[in-house]
Design an enzyme around this catalytic site. Sequence first.
Site, PDB file in Angstrom:
ATOM      1  N   LYS A   1      -0.919  53.396  16.506  1.00 23.70           N
ATOM      2  CA  LYS A   1      -1.376  53.567  17.894  1.00 23.70           C
ATOM      3  C   LYS A   1      -2.899  53.596  17.940  1.00 23.70           C
ATOM      4  O   LYS A   1      -3.549  53.924  16.953  1.00 23.70           O
ATOM      5  CB  LYS A   1      -0.869  54.913  18.440  1.00 23.70           C
ATOM      6  CG  LYS A   1       0.593  54.944  18.788  1.00 23.70           C
ATOM      7  CD  LYS A   1       0.967  56.315  19.352  1.00 23.70           C
ATOM      8  CE  LYS A   1       2.454  56.410  19.660  1.00 23.70           C
ATOM      9  NZ  LYS A   1       2.934  55.507  20.705  1.00 23.70           N
TER      10      LYS A   1
ATOM     11  N   ARG B   1      14.096  55.332  18.792  1.00 26.13           N
ATOM     12  CA  ARG B   1      15.459  54.793  18.883  1.00 26.13           C
ATOM     13  C   ARG B   1      16.126  54.724  17.515  1.00 26.13           C
ATOM     14  O   ARG B   1      17.343  54.836  17.405  1.00 26.13           O
ATOM     15  CB  ARG B   1      15.444  53.437  19.602  1.00 26.13           C
ATOM     16  CG  ARG B   1      14.580  52.404  18.960  1.00 26.13           C
ATOM     17  CD  ARG B   1      14.221  51.261  19.913  1.00 26.13           C
ATOM     18  NE  ARG B   1      13.139  51.621  20.833  1.00 26.13           N
ATOM     19  CZ  ARG B   1      12.658  50.829  21.785  1.00 26.13           C
ATOM     20  NH1 ARG B   1      13.165  49.619  21.960  1.00 26.13           N
ATOM     21  NH2 ARG B   1      11.676  51.211  22.557  1.00 26.13           N
TER      22      ARG B   1
HETATM   23  N1  BES Z   1       6.662  58.242  21.693  1.00 25.97           N
HETATM   24  C1  BES Z   1       6.387  56.961  22.188  1.00 25.97           C
HETATM   25  C2  BES Z   1       6.585  56.857  23.698  1.00 25.97           C
HETATM   26  C3  BES Z   1       5.557  57.522  24.543  1.00 25.97           C
HETATM   27  C4  BES Z   1       4.343  56.916  24.758  1.00 25.97           C
HETATM   28  C5  BES Z   1       5.822  58.719  25.133  1.00 25.97           C
HETATM   29  C6  BES Z   1       3.412  57.522  25.568  1.00 25.97           C
HETATM   30  C7  BES Z   1       4.891  59.329  25.941  1.00 25.97           C
HETATM   31  C8  BES Z   1       3.693  58.736  26.166  1.00 25.97           C
HETATM   32  C9  BES Z   1       7.319  55.949  21.541  1.00 25.97           C
HETATM   33  O1  BES Z   1       7.653  56.226  20.227  1.00 25.97           O
HETATM   34  C10 BES Z   1       6.591  54.653  21.523  1.00 25.97           C
HETATM   35  O2  BES Z   1       5.576  54.562  20.897  1.00 25.97           O
HETATM   36  N2  BES Z   1       7.135  53.681  22.237  1.00 25.97           N
HETATM   37  C11 BES Z   1       6.529  52.406  22.341  1.00 25.97           C
HETATM   38  C12 BES Z   1       7.640  51.392  22.242  1.00 25.97           C
HETATM   39  C13 BES Z   1       7.139  49.980  22.135  1.00 25.97           C
HETATM   40  C14 BES Z   1       6.450  49.774  20.821  1.00 25.97           C
HETATM   41  C15 BES Z   1       8.313  49.056  22.277  1.00 25.97           C
HETATM   42  C16 BES Z   1       5.834  52.311  23.686  1.00 25.97           C
HETATM   43  O3  BES Z   1       6.377  52.807  24.669  1.00 25.97           O
HETATM   44  O4  BES Z   1       4.747  51.781  23.737  1.00 25.97           O
HETATM   45 MN    MN Z   2       6.240  55.475  18.859  1.00 28.17          MN
END
Ligand code: BES
Ligand code: MN
Length: 483
Positions: A260, A334
């Site tokens: 990230k 997931r």
């Molecule tokens: N934990 C995050 C989702 C999230 C992001 C929750 C911001 C709260 C605030 C999750 O693990 C994630 O990173 N999801 C990605 C999925 C994508 C790579 C398909 C996302 O939502 O960007």
């Molecule tokens: Mn994530």
Amino acid sequence: MIDIRFSADRPQDADVLVIPVGEGGADAGALGIAQGAMVAGAAKSARFEGKAGQSFSTFAEEDGTAVRVLLVGTGKDGFDKAGGAISAQLLTSGAKHASLKADGLSAEQAAEIAYGAKLRSWRIDTYRTQLKDHEKPSLNALTLVGAPDGTEDRWTRLDAIAEGVAFTRELVSEPANIIYPESFVERARAKMEPLGVALRVLDEPEMEKLGMNALLGVSMGSEKPGRLLALEYMGGKDGEKPIVFVGKGVTFDTGGISLKAPQGMEDMKWDMGGAGAVAGAMTAIAGRKAKANVIGICGLVENMPDGKAQRPGDVVTSMSGQTIEVINTDAEGRLVLCDALHWAQETYDPEYIVDLATLTGAMLISLGHEQAGLFSNDDGLADKLTAAGKTSGDPLWRLPLGKAYDKLLDSPIADMKKVGPRSAGSITAAQFLQRFIHDGVKWAHLDIAGMAWADKDSATAAKGATGFGVRLLDRLIADNFEG
Ligand code: BES
Ligand code: MN
Ligand code: ZN
């Protein structure tokens, strides 16, 4: 948190008198104080109308001394909000012991005020070593004076729920160097064993034996070993199938190799908000001795980048036997949930299973921070959850599932890929989970990504961890699965 007490008379040491006021504003005669007319007039000129959560603070003379008076608005049915206002106004005000005029209230209303006050008084000061005296909480008790019969019984129940909400907030607020899979389990043990909850803990070798390669794939890049935690509370009839809750417990989500961006990454300490909600809900349900069989499962891992970490494009075989092409290692939740869901169904044979997860950023785009997304394969369960959401104050909005979305997960190399295109990101994530739900099982997925944490205060929570999900799951059980 503040202590809630009951008394027939105003305690000697009470240093604030709190008076609840309904919609329409203060009525001089009903305030029950000598200078009622003056206080009611002052409140009116300050535009205090008794709206839920509104407050008005003043002093009145009583036997030659000045008594601090706080009017709190209950609106039509905002007794918890009125309670929240008590703590918001008094927590660091210098007042130590508030006395609530509860004689004009019903038992339910009085208990709701206490509930709101307790919820709003939660805070975490563990790491603040330099607080000045005037910054520290002063208020430590609220005494309900003259509350009708039945208030204490209702309070016992609400108190258990408030304890559950507080536990979730604590887990979610703690940083990731303090709460990681093993320490999460130990905190849950300390909290819940005394309540009659049995813990079952799987470590990595045990999960390996079971073939949980999806969950373990996420954990590979971390020095902290993952855990699968089951919290078993059997307060219902013998042999009755349990309701199962499953929570995403990523104690920190760096994104893994699909790292990230640094900005805001610290927020990902609360990526265990689903597991936190499950632990809090189990605390509430066991704490109030609910007559139901309920299992709470927490999939606990840390998602880190490392030489041992999973790569984009890897293919893993989940416990269900289905193979998954890992696309973006940041879609880790997931993977954790699919093995936890499969194991939960194999182990507990539930009729109903509900998972909670801070699963997708896309959820914040669609529903913001106002309600959580609800996905379900069963209209009855979706309706039960929606109703529980409305009454509990943890609102949900249903989003669709369907074949066309499911197809977006087809992979050129494995049974499925882990992520679809950018559009409909929350729905394809839910579709992914649905592939692990067994025939005949009623399932709902709650994407709480926008709800676990708040950047602003609400009526019953200071900004920070909200405890979202605890009151919801408790309501779901209370309204549908007891007796
Ligand atoms: N934990 C995050 C989702 C999230 C992001 C929750 C911001 C709260 C605030 C999750 O693990 C994630 O990173 N999801 C990605 C999925 C994508 C790579 C398909 C996302 O939502 O960007
Ligand atoms: Mn994530
Ligand atoms: Zn995540």
